[in-house]
Design an enzyme around this catalytic site. Structure first.
Site, PDB file in Angstrom:
ATOM      1  N   SER A  71      47.573  37.292  -8.898  1.00 13.10           N
ATOM      2  CA  SER A  71      46.714  36.174  -9.305  1.00 13.10           C
ATOM      3  C   SER A  71      46.236  35.308  -8.148  1.00 13.10           C
ATOM      4  O   SER A  71      45.299  34.505  -8.321  1.00 13.10           O
ATOM      5  CB  SER A  71      47.439  35.297 -10.330  1.00 13.10           C
ATOM      6  N   LYS A  74      42.583  35.478  -7.480  1.00 13.60           N
ATOM      7  CA  LYS A  74      41.623  34.806  -8.371  1.00 13.60           C
ATOM      8  C   LYS A  74      40.941  33.618  -7.691  1.00 13.60           C
ATOM      9  O   LYS A  74      39.793  33.290  -8.015  1.00 13.60           O
ATOM     10  CB  LYS A  74      42.336  34.342  -9.639  1.00 13.60           C
ATOM     11  N   TYR A 199      38.752  43.926 -11.548  1.00 15.44           N
ATOM     12  CA  TYR A 199      39.856  42.969 -11.686  1.00 15.44           C
ATOM     13  C   TYR A 199      41.180  43.567 -11.206  1.00 15.44           C
ATOM     14  O   TYR A 199      41.903  42.963 -10.403  1.00 15.44           O
ATOM     15  CB  TYR A 199      39.961  42.531 -13.145  1.00 15.44           C
ATOM     16  N   TYR A 251      50.274  28.348 -12.956  1.00 14.56           N
ATOM     17  CA  TYR A 251      50.381  28.634 -14.390  1.00 14.56           C
ATOM     18  C   TYR A 251      50.674  27.343 -15.158  1.00 14.56           C
ATOM     19  O   TYR A 251      50.165  26.283 -14.799  1.00 14.56           O
ATOM     20  CB  TYR A 251      51.420  29.735 -14.640  1.00 14.56           C
ATOM     21  N   VAL A 269      52.351  37.094  -9.702  1.00 13.98           N
ATOM     22  CA  VAL A 269      53.585  37.637 -10.266  1.00 13.98           C
ATOM     23  C   VAL A 269      54.283  38.625  -9.341  1.00 13.98           C
ATOM     24  O   VAL A 269      55.386  39.086  -9.647  1.00 13.98           O
ATOM     25  CB  VAL A 269      53.355  38.282 -11.650  1.00 13.98           C
TER      26      VAL A 269
END
Length: 315
Positions: A71, A74, A199, A251, A269
């Site tokens: 992530s 992103k 992605y 998160y 993660v």
């Protein structure tokens, strides 16, 4: 010695004991297993790399081994989409608010009109952003993303971890459900499998803590690489990215992290954390043992220690 040099000297002296104190917390965490390939990561590992705007660096622990961005990627795909299309286009399809839900939750998509993802750092938002990367094919889009990541890290060694990419692609059923829901709502127009291929690939880019630190340093310095003098990102888009990092980057523990650390950050993660002290340092952390929120349990503790000892909080 300057103030900055004195601080780096203090970090060099104390970082080994801080790392080992935080490493004990790895016993409380669990390595991510929902992507099967990630379950092979060493649970007890913890490493950190800190790079200053003058090019000096300090490292500690297990900062040499590679891990996938997950992530963390992103943040930079959002920036690339903004550079490709501008704010109005991107934020017509993705919102700007924290969710308070898990990173892969579909709940708000179903409950809140008009059914667009709340922000670009949750999975649904990042999938939507992946569809906005410029290029005529998934291969071209992914190649542009990888070139951008390499430029930010000043490293040609960044590349895909093909085993992790395949593992994500073969088991990413929840992400497929999110993508098809977005397709049904008109948020993405391209073929779902093509979007997901982009992605999964940018999540599976492999890096080290030093790569993360260099990428973070560019953000810390407002989009210019202080070691080359080259502007890589417009300042406005760095402001947007750093704001999302504060409000959504950890998160649904982002508020807690803002209180206890007080720095813009993005976790993944794989156990990676990218963070920075604005104007001063880029920081990369790896600690694969995760807490229940999906963040590195030892990595977060180490950053809490550094921020408290060195008075780094922005707040």
């Amino acid at each position: 010695m300057s103030t900055g040099e004195l601080e780096l000297d203090r970090i060099k002296r104390l970082l080994p004991q801080w790392v080992e104190a935080s490493r004990r917390l790895t016993a409380e965490g669990k390595v991510a297993s929902y992507i099967p390939e990630l379950s092979k990561s060493p649970r007890e590992a913890l490493g950190i790399f800190i790079m200053s705007a003058s090019g000096d660096s300090v490292s500690g622990g297990d900062c040499g081994f590679g891990f996938t961005l997950q992530s963390i990627s992103k943040v930079f795909t959002l920036i690339l989409a903004l550079m490709d299309h501008g704010e109005a286009h991107v934020f017509a399809k993705v919102g700007m608010e924290p969710t308070g839900d898990n990173f892969n939750s579909m709940l708000k998509l179903e409950l809140v009109e008009p059914g667009i993802p709340f922000n670009p750092l949750i999975n649904a938002g990042a999938i939507a952003v992946s569809s906005m990367i410029g290029g005529d094919s998934p291969h071209e889009k992914s190649a542009r993303i990888l070139r951008f990541f390499r430029e930010l890290a000043n490293s040609d060694t960044l590349d895909y971890d093909i085993d992790v990419y395949r593992s994500e692609s073969e088991t990413g059923h929840h992400n497929r459900s999110l993508a098809y829901y977005l397709k049904g709502n008109g948020v993405i127009a391209d073929d779902v499998e093509d979007v997901l291929d982009v992605y999964f690939r940018h999540c599976s880019v492999k890096a080290t803590c030093s790569d993360l630190a260099r990428m973070a340093l560019v953000l810390a310095c407002g989009g210019a690489d202080p070691l080359t003098g080259k502007r890589l990102i417009p300042r406005r888009y760095v402001q947007i990215a750093k704001t999302f990092m504060v409000t959504c980057g950890m998160y649904n523990a982002s508020g807690e992290f803002a209180i206890n650390v007080g720095l813009p950050a993005k976790s993944g993660v794989s156990g990676g954390i990218l963070t920075m002290v604005p104007g001063r340092y880029g920081i990369g952390v790896i600690g694969p043992a995760l807490n229940p929120k999906g963040n590195s349990v030892a990595g977060v503790h180490l950053l809490e220690t550094l921020s408290a000892k060195l008075d780094w909080s922005m707040f």
